[in-house]
Scaffold this motif. Structure first.
Motif, short mmCIF file in Angstrom:
data_model
loop_
_atom_site.label_atom_id
_atom_site.label_comp_id
_atom_site.label_asym_id
_atom_site.label_seq_id
_atom_site.Cartn_x
_atom_site.Cartn_y
_atom_site.Cartn_z
N ILE A 3 0.87 -1.18 0.00
CA ILE A 3 0.00 0.00 0.00
C ILE A 3 0.90 1.22 0.00
CG2 ILE A 3 -1.76 1.29 1.23
CD1 ILE A 3 -2.69 -1.33 2.47
N ARG A 4 0.70 2.10 -0.96
CA ARG A 4 1.54 3.30 -1.05
C ARG A 4 0.68 4.52 -1.34
NH1 ARG A 4 2.00 4.92 -6.18
NH2 ARG A 4 1.60 3.43 -7.87
N LYS A 5 1.24 5.66 -1.08
CA LYS A 5 0.56 6.92 -1.34
C LYS A 5 0.53 7.20 -2.84
CE LYS A 5 0.72 11.83 -0.13
NZ LYS A 5 1.47 12.88 0.61
N ALA A 6 -0.61 7.66 -3.35
CA ALA A 6 -0.73 8.02 -4.76
C ALA A 6 0.18 9.21 -5.07
CB ALA A 6 -2.17 8.36 -5.11
N GLU A 7 0.87 9.13 -6.18
CA GLU A 7 1.81 10.18 -6.55
C GLU A 7 1.90 10.26 -8.08
OE1 GLU A 7 6.32 11.40 -5.20
OE2 GLU A 7 5.93 9.28 -5.66
N ARG A 8 1.65 11.44 -8.63
CA ARG A 8 1.73 11.58 -10.08
C ARG A 8 3.18 11.83 -10.49
NH1 ARG A 8 1.00 15.03 -14.49
NH2 ARG A 8 0.53 16.96 -13.36
N LYS A 9 3.63 11.04 -11.45
CA LYS A 9 5.00 11.14 -11.93
C LYS A 9 5.02 11.78 -13.31
CE LYS A 9 6.81 7.10 -9.46
NZ LYS A 9 5.64 6.91 -8.61
N LYS A 10 6.16 12.33 -13.67
CA LYS A 10 6.33 12.83 -15.02
C LYS A 10 6.08 11.67 -16.00
CE LYS A 10 9.70 16.41 -13.84
NZ LYS A 10 11.06 16.95 -14.08
N ALA A 11 5.54 12.00 -17.14
CA ALA A 11 5.12 10.93 -18.04
C ALA A 11 5.36 11.30 -19.49
CB ALA A 11 3.64 10.63 -17.82
N LYS A 12 5.23 10.31 -20.35
CA LYS A 12 5.27 10.50 -21.79
C LYS A 12 3.84 10.50 -22.32
CE LYS A 12 9.73 10.64 -22.18
NZ LYS A 12 10.44 11.88 -22.61
N LEU A 13 3.62 11.27 -23.35
CA LEU A 13 2.28 11.42 -23.91
C LEU A 13 1.85 10.17 -24.67
CD1 LEU A 13 -0.15 13.29 -24.47
CD2 LEU A 13 1.03 14.05 -26.55
N ARG A 14 0.61 9.77 -24.46
CA ARG A 14 -0.04 8.72 -25.23
C ARG A 14 -1.34 9.33 -25.76
NH1 ARG A 14 4.44 7.42 -24.64
NH2 ARG A 14 5.26 5.71 -23.37
N LEU A 15 -1.32 9.78 -27.00
CA LEU A 15 -2.44 10.55 -27.54
C LEU A 15 -2.96 9.94 -28.82
CD1 LEU A 15 -3.05 14.28 -27.59
CD2 LEU A 15 -2.95 13.18 -29.81
N GLY A 16 -4.27 9.84 -28.94
CA GLY A 16 -4.91 9.37 -30.16
C GLY A 16 -5.67 10.49 -30.82
N ILE A 17 -5.64 10.51 -32.15
CA ILE A 17 -6.41 11.48 -32.93
C ILE A 17 -7.25 10.70 -33.94
CG2 ILE A 17 -6.34 13.40 -34.57
CD1 ILE A 17 -3.67 14.24 -33.37
N ALA A 18 -8.56 10.83 -33.85
CA ALA A 18 -9.47 10.14 -34.79
C ALA A 18 -10.21 11.18 -35.60
CB ALA A 18 -10.45 9.26 -34.03
N SER A 138 6.83 2.73 -24.57
CA SER A 138 7.86 3.47 -25.30
C SER A 138 8.39 4.64 -24.46
CB SER A 138 7.28 4.01 -26.61
OG SER A 138 8.24 4.81 -27.27
N PRO A 139 9.70 4.90 -24.54
CA PRO A 139 10.27 6.07 -23.86
C PRO A 139 9.99 7.36 -24.63
CG PRO A 139 11.99 4.88 -25.03
CD PRO A 139 10.74 4.06 -25.15
N CYS A 140 9.32 7.26 -25.77
CA CYS A 140 8.98 8.43 -26.59
C CYS A 140 7.53 8.84 -26.34
CB CYS A 140 9.13 8.11 -28.08
SG CYS A 140 10.73 7.45 -28.58
N HIS A 141 7.21 10.09 -26.65
CA HIS A 141 5.81 10.47 -26.76
C HIS A 141 5.23 9.73 -27.97
CE1 HIS A 141 6.37 13.64 -23.84
NE2 HIS A 141 7.24 14.29 -24.60
N ILE A 142 4.02 9.22 -27.83
CA ILE A 142 3.37 8.51 -28.93
C ILE A 142 2.08 9.24 -29.32
CG2 ILE A 142 2.21 6.40 -29.67
CD1 ILE A 142 5.16 5.96 -29.43
N ILE A 143 1.99 9.60 -30.61
CA ILE A 143 0.76 10.18 -31.15
C ILE A 143 0.29 9.24 -32.25
CG2 ILE A 143 -0.30 12.14 -32.33
CD1 ILE A 143 1.96 13.88 -31.21
N ALA A 144 -0.91 8.68 -32.10
CA ALA A 144 -1.44 7.73 -33.08
C ALA A 144 -2.67 8.31 -33.75
CB ALA A 144 -1.78 6.40 -32.40
N THR A 145 -2.63 8.43 -35.07
CA THR A 145 -3.81 8.88 -35.79
C THR A 145 -4.62 7.66 -36.22
OG1 THR A 145 -2.90 8.86 -38.05
CG2 THR A 145 -2.46 10.81 -36.68
#
Length: 285
Positions: A3-18, A138-145
């Motif tokens: 059990i741990r405290k919730a903590e937001r970490k830096k992240a990479k983008l995972r974005l979809g465009i439809a 992925s260690p990259c930002h991902i943008i998927a159309t």
């Protein structure tokens, strides 16, 4: 279990465009990527259409032709990762599902050869999951159309007459794929975007045109938080374990981090075994 405290970490983008054809998926994805900053790579499944936007800025392309197998997508993503790119645009992800040689095509051919539907999907689903994993890890930002299923509706124009209008529907992808992204944007034929899913809360209730400013806004959100642990941090936590219990906890976290990477898993296992030997008194099994 821990059990741990919730903590937001830096992240990479995972974005979809439809969007329907002609609504500006590639154009929007590139502008957003430029706003994120860094090197941009584009996986082009649209027969060279990615080159049409070279005037917008600098980016590099890996072209994919039919058959649109999952392995081609994952190899292209890995090539950009190893070359140090910041953002990978997958244009378009729909081909992996519904294109020539995509997963639906593969499933159909298996059924034609006499494989029953259940057995066919038992083969196809792991392939689909491997593509999802490649994007999410992925260690990259991902943008998927993704192409949107198109439908014409009748609407009343300013003269009071009915006229057809093309609208976007659900993305051409396996059902539920949109839930894998941090943000899912739907773009209409007037190039106006709205969020159908948004874990950032940046776009709630907004209707806007995607641009570099959108990428900068997302970048600022992604950079807000603590630094995520890296490979060296997990090795250090294993080496620093002062009991078998803490070693087990450190190794479980490391093992989860390395999920799907056998080489990394082997390194974590070797470090764990070495530390376990150091922590175990001589003569004790």
């Amino acid at each position: 279990m821990e059990i741990r405290k919730a903590e937001r970490k830096k992240a990479k983008l995972r974005l979809g465009i439809a969007a329907p054809s002609g609504a500006g998926k590639t154009y929007s994805a590139l502008l957003l990527a430029f706003g994120l900053g860094g090197k941009v790579g584009l996986i082009d499944t649209e027969h060279g259409s990615g080159d049409l936007y070279a005037h917008l800025g600098e980016y590099d392309i890996i072209g994919i032709e039919a058959p649109y197998s999952v392995s081609k997508y994952t190899q292209a993503i890995k090539a950009f990762e190893e070359a140090g790119y910041s953002t990978v645009i997958i244009d378009s992800l729909s081909h992996a599902w519904a294109g020539d040689g995509g997963l639906l095509d593969k499933q159909g051919k298996m059924a034609d050869r006499g494989t029953n539907s259940f057995a066919a999907w038992r083969t196809i689903t792991p392939e689909h999951n491997s593509l999802v994993d490649a994007m999410l890890k992925s260690p990259c930002h991902i943008i998927a159309t993704m192409r949107a299923k198109q439908e014409y509706v009748l609407e009343t124009n300013d003269k009071g007459k009915q006229q057809p209008k093309k609208v976007g529907m659900a993305p051409v992808q396996r059902e539920g794929m949109e839930y894998e992204f941090t943000v899912m944007l739907d773009v209409d034929m007037n190039h106006i975007a709205s969020a159908s899913k948004d874990r950032t809360s940046l776009f709630d209730g907004r209707f806007f045109k995607i641009g570099e400013a959108t990428g900068k806004e997302l970048s600022a959100w992604l950079e807000t938080g603590t630094e995520p642990m890296k490979f060296a941090d997990y090795i250090a936590s294993i080496d620093a374990a002062d009991s078998l219990a803490s070693l087990k906890s450190a190794f479980v976290k490391a093992h989860n981090f390395a999920s799907g990477n056998p080489e990394m898993t082997d390194q974590f296992t070797a470090a764990k075994d070495q530390r376990k030997e150091q922590l175990t008194p001589q003569g004790v099994i």
